[in-house]
Write a protein that holds these residues in place. Sequence first.
Motif, short mmCIF file in Angstrom:
data_model
loop_
_atom_site.label_atom_id
_atom_site.label_comp_id
_atom_site.label_asym_id
_atom_site.label_seq_id
_atom_site.Cartn_x
_atom_site.Cartn_y
_atom_site.Cartn_z
N ASN A 104 0.84 -1.19 0.00
CA ASN A 104 0.00 0.00 0.00
C ASN A 104 0.88 1.24 0.00
OD1 ASN A 104 -2.63 -1.21 0.18
ND2 ASN A 104 -2.10 -1.78 2.26
N ILE A 105 0.53 2.17 -0.86
CA ILE A 105 1.25 3.44 -0.92
C ILE A 105 0.23 4.56 -0.76
CG2 ILE A 105 2.58 5.02 -2.37
CD1 ILE A 105 3.83 2.56 -3.69
N ASP A 106 0.47 5.41 0.22
CA ASP A 106 -0.36 6.59 0.43
C ASP A 106 0.47 7.82 0.08
OD1 ASP A 106 -2.42 5.02 1.43
OD2 ASP A 106 -1.83 5.32 3.52
N ILE A 107 -0.12 8.70 -0.71
CA ILE A 107 0.49 9.99 -1.00
C ILE A 107 -0.38 11.02 -0.29
CG2 ILE A 107 1.11 11.67 -2.76
CD1 ILE A 107 1.42 9.26 -4.70
N ILE A 108 0.17 11.61 0.77
CA ILE A 108 -0.60 12.52 1.60
C ILE A 108 -0.02 13.93 1.39
CG2 ILE A 108 -1.36 13.02 3.95
CD1 ILE A 108 -0.02 9.81 3.99
N SER A 109 -0.87 14.83 0.95
CA SER A 109 -0.38 16.18 0.64
C SER A 109 -1.30 17.25 1.19
CB SER A 109 -0.22 16.35 -0.87
OG SER A 109 -1.45 16.15 -1.53
N ILE A 110 -0.69 18.40 1.45
CA ILE A 110 -1.47 19.58 1.82
C ILE A 110 -1.87 20.23 0.50
CG2 ILE A 110 -1.43 21.83 2.95
CD1 ILE A 110 -1.21 19.49 4.93
N ALA A 111 -3.11 20.07 0.15
CA ALA A 111 -3.60 20.60 -1.13
C ALA A 111 -5.12 20.69 -1.09
CB ALA A 111 -3.17 19.68 -2.27
N LYS A 112 -5.62 21.67 -1.78
CA LYS A 112 -7.07 21.79 -1.91
C LYS A 112 -7.57 20.72 -2.86
CE LYS A 112 -7.09 26.74 -1.12
NZ LYS A 112 -7.31 28.06 -1.69
N LYS A 113 -8.67 20.09 -2.50
CA LYS A 113 -9.27 19.10 -3.37
C LYS A 113 -10.00 19.82 -4.48
CE LYS A 113 -9.79 15.77 0.31
NZ LYS A 113 -10.66 15.01 1.16
N GLU A 114 -9.41 19.75 -5.64
CA GLU A 114 -10.01 20.43 -6.79
C GLU A 114 -9.71 19.64 -8.04
OE1 GLU A 114 -8.06 24.20 -6.47
OE2 GLU A 114 -6.19 23.46 -7.28
N ARG A 115 -10.52 19.85 -9.02
CA ARG A 115 -10.27 19.20 -10.30
C ARG A 115 -9.03 19.84 -10.92
NH1 ARG A 115 -15.22 16.84 -13.30
NH2 ARG A 115 -13.40 16.15 -14.41
N SER A 116 -8.23 19.01 -11.51
CA SER A 116 -6.98 19.49 -12.07
C SER A 116 -6.77 18.91 -13.46
CB SER A 116 -5.83 19.05 -11.15
OG SER A 116 -4.59 19.18 -11.79
N THR A 117 -6.07 19.64 -14.28
CA THR A 117 -5.74 19.11 -15.60
C THR A 117 -4.80 17.91 -15.48
OG1 THR A 117 -3.90 20.68 -15.78
CG2 THR A 117 -6.00 21.35 -16.75
N TYR A 118 -4.20 17.73 -14.31
CA TYR A 118 -3.30 16.60 -14.08
C TYR A 118 -4.03 15.32 -13.69
CZ TYR A 118 0.15 20.32 -14.05
OH TYR A 118 0.93 21.40 -14.39
N ASN A 119 -5.30 15.40 -13.33
CA ASN A 119 -6.03 14.21 -12.87
C ASN A 119 -5.97 13.03 -13.83
OD1 ASN A 119 -6.62 15.43 -10.47
ND2 ASN A 119 -8.77 15.84 -10.94
N PRO A 120 -6.12 13.22 -15.16
CA PRO A 120 -5.99 12.06 -16.06
C PRO A 120 -4.59 11.42 -15.99
CG PRO A 120 -7.07 13.87 -17.20
CD PRO A 120 -6.57 14.41 -15.89
N LEU A 121 -3.56 12.23 -15.83
CA LEU A 121 -2.21 11.70 -15.70
C LEU A 121 -2.07 10.92 -14.40
CD1 LEU A 121 0.72 11.43 -16.65
CD2 LEU A 121 1.17 13.67 -15.62
N TYR A 122 -2.57 11.46 -13.29
CA TYR A 122 -2.53 10.75 -12.01
C TYR A 122 -3.24 9.40 -12.14
CZ TYR A 122 -1.74 15.40 -9.84
OH TYR A 122 -1.28 16.64 -9.50
N LYS A 123 -4.39 9.43 -12.78
CA LYS A 123 -5.18 8.20 -12.94
C LYS A 123 -4.42 7.17 -13.77
CE LYS A 123 -9.82 6.68 -14.16
NZ LYS A 123 -11.15 7.09 -14.61
N GLU A 124 -3.81 7.60 -14.85
CA GLU A 124 -3.04 6.68 -15.71
C GLU A 124 -1.84 6.10 -14.97
OE1 GLU A 124 -1.98 4.35 -18.89
OE2 GLU A 124 -3.85 5.43 -18.57
#
Length: 152
Positions: free
Chosen positions: A2-22
């Motif tokens: 299991n890998i968790d990536i925990i960040s201080i960030a606002k939950k918002e839609r991003s143009t990077y989301n498709p890249l993260y998903k891939e």
Amino acid sequence: MNIDIISIAKKERSTYNPLYKELTKMISRFAKVQDIEIFSKDVAKSHTISPSASKQAYTKAFEPYKSKGFCISLHPKGKLIDSFEFSKLLNDKMSIKFFIGGAYGLEEDFLKNSNAVISLGNITMSHKIAKAVLLEQIYRGFSILSNHPYHK
């Protein structure tokens, strides 16, 4: 694993989301990745007070996630490592947690209590790009460990 990536960030839609998903899909043959973004009222309020207050708020927000697993903090002054050294961080672990601080970084005590503190490079990048680079390096690291040709 299991890998968790925990960040201080606002939950918002991003143009990077498709890249993260891939990238997460590519990693899924090796590990389950969970992306946790935190931006509580305490974090937001601390940004109006001071950098020190902000760092304290980040530490407080991250505390519930520090209990189990190998904890790796990303920090500009962390150790610069190559992809082969990065792959060694992934090897033989059941749970890894990556922490990406907010705009003001992380407290020294938080960094000292991490199992490893690494830097993604000497350049400054947004948290959204840092997360994409981190995900790609996780996949590359697993590719190295499994002798998959991706890393060449």
